[in-house]
Design a protein around this motif. Structure first.
Motif, PDB file in Angstrom:
ATOM      1  N   LEU A  83       0.824  -1.208   0.000  1.00  0.00           N
ATOM      2  CA  LEU A  83       0.000   0.000   0.000  1.00  0.00           C
ATOM      3  C   LEU A  83       0.859   1.258   0.000  1.00  0.00           C
ATOM      4  CD1 LEU A  83      -2.874   1.139   0.122  1.00  0.00           C
ATOM      5  CD2 LEU A  83      -2.680   1.117   2.608  1.00  0.00           C
ATOM      6  N   PHE A  84       1.919   1.253   0.803  1.00  0.00           N
ATOM      7  CA  PHE A  84       2.801   2.419   0.860  1.00  0.00           C
ATOM      8  C   PHE A  84       3.514   2.626  -0.473  1.00  0.00           C
ATOM      9  CE2 PHE A  84       6.819   4.540   1.820  1.00  0.00           C
ATOM     10  CZ  PHE A  84       6.336   5.681   2.434  1.00  0.00           C
ATOM     11  N   VAL A  85       4.039   1.568  -1.050  1.00  0.00           N
ATOM     12  CA  VAL A  85       4.723   1.668  -2.343  1.00  0.00           C
ATOM     13  C   VAL A  85       3.731   2.091  -3.424  1.00  0.00           C
ATOM     14  CG1 VAL A  85       5.935   0.338  -4.119  1.00  0.00           C
ATOM     15  CG2 VAL A  85       6.573   0.095  -1.720  1.00  0.00           C
ATOM     16  N   GLY A  86       2.503   1.621  -3.352  1.00  0.00           N
ATOM     17  CA  GLY A  86       1.480   2.042  -4.307  1.00  0.00           C
ATOM     18  C   GLY A  86       1.179   3.527  -4.197  1.00  0.00           C
ATOM     19  N   LYS A  87       1.070   4.035  -2.975  1.00  0.00           N
ATOM     20  CA  LYS A  87       0.844   5.474  -2.778  1.00  0.00           C
ATOM     21  C   LYS A  87       2.031   6.284  -3.278  1.00  0.00           C
ATOM     22  CE  LYS A  87      -2.312   5.209   1.131  1.00  0.00           C
ATOM     23  NZ  LYS A  87      -2.536   5.558   2.531  1.00  0.00           N
ATOM     24  N   LEU A  88       3.234   5.794  -3.021  1.00  0.00           N
ATOM     25  CA  LEU A  88       4.441   6.461  -3.493  1.00  0.00           C
ATOM     26  C   LEU A  88       4.476   6.487  -5.022  1.00  0.00           C
ATOM     27  CD1 LEU A  88       6.788   7.716  -1.931  1.00  0.00           C
ATOM     28  CD2 LEU A  88       8.018   5.568  -2.188  1.00  0.00           C
ATOM     29  N   ALA A  89       4.145   5.367  -5.651  1.00  0.00           N
ATOM     30  CA  ALA A  89       4.122   5.290  -7.118  1.00  0.00           C
ATOM     31  C   ALA A  89       3.041   6.200  -7.698  1.00  0.00           C
ATOM     32  CB  ALA A  89       3.904   3.847  -7.562  1.00  0.00           C
ATOM     33  N   LEU A  90       1.894   6.274  -7.039  1.00  0.00           N
ATOM     34  CA  LEU A  90       0.822   7.155  -7.504  1.00  0.00           C
ATOM     35  C   LEU A  90       1.258   8.614  -7.460  1.00  0.00           C
ATOM     36  CD1 LEU A  90      -2.181   7.479  -8.371  1.00  0.00           C
ATOM     37  CD2 LEU A  90      -2.689   7.744  -5.935  1.00  0.00           C
ATOM     38  N   VAL A  91       1.877   9.018  -6.368  1.00  0.00           N
ATOM     39  CA  VAL A  91       2.347  10.405  -6.247  1.00  0.00           C
ATOM     40  C   VAL A  91       3.418  10.702  -7.286  1.00  0.00           C
ATOM     41  CG1 VAL A  91       3.589  11.997  -4.731  1.00  0.00           C
ATOM     42  CG2 VAL A  91       1.704  10.658  -3.838  1.00  0.00           C
TER      43      VAL A  91
END
Length: 180
Positions: A83-91
């Motif tokens: 989830l954290f890596v997904g949020k980072l990738a989205l940003v």
């Protein structure tokens, strides 16, 4: 989140983004003035487009700060890491799309960025990487208030990291093209 992961992420991103404006000729910002090679647009339209672009950039930086800084991250839980890596990738993806828009919009024109435009791009990248660093700091739970000395030192370090790109753009000798 691991402290060394956050530090190395910020250092690598700082190195890349400090050199990017000097290496890439395409513009990353919608500026309120016309650059060399850009088509003429009405004065008011340039300013409105620039204000909208910078407003979107500020909104994206705030949203990224909120998403990353307030994210629940536990390195032992695979779902939390994903989830954290997904949020980072989205940003990162949304920021890359927004910064690629001016180059895409002027893709059929040969734009020559001035030194001032490159310097503004470096300052914007400094702000974005700094926002990411603060988001990492908030995520780890130990946010500290900073004074002007901190910003002076980090901006100086960011400019030093951009020196290879500056040398590549302005100080390297290139062979002159022979005219036909």
């Amino acid at each position: 989140m691991n402290l060394s992961f956050a530090v190395w992420t910020v250092i690598v991103l700082s190195l890349l983004t400090a050199n990017l404006p000097f290496v890439v000729q395409r513009p990353f910002l919608v500026l309120p003035w016309t650059q060399a090679g850009e088509p003429q647009r009405p004065f008011w339209l340039q300013w409105v487009a620039s204000l909208v672009f910078f407003g979107l950039l500020l909104g994206l930086a705030y949203a990224g700060f909120f998403m990353i800084g307030r994210a629940f991250f536990m390195a032992s839980d695979l779902a939390s890491v994903a989830l954290f890596v997904g949020k980072l990738a989205l940003v990162f993806g949304l920021t890359a799309l927004l910064l690629a828009f001016p180059g895409w919009h002027n893709r059929s024109h040969d734009i020559h960025k001035s030194f001032l435009a490159r310097l503004l791009e470096v300052l914007v990248f400094y702000g974005l990487v700094g926002t990411l660093g603060f988001a990492f700091e908030v995520n780890m739970g130990n946010a500290f208030s900073q004074t002007w000395e901190f910003y002076a030192v980090t901006l100086s370090l960011f400019l030093v990291l951009g020196y290879p790109g500056f040398v590549f753009r302005y100080l390297m000798r290139r062979p002159k093209r022979k005219s036909l």
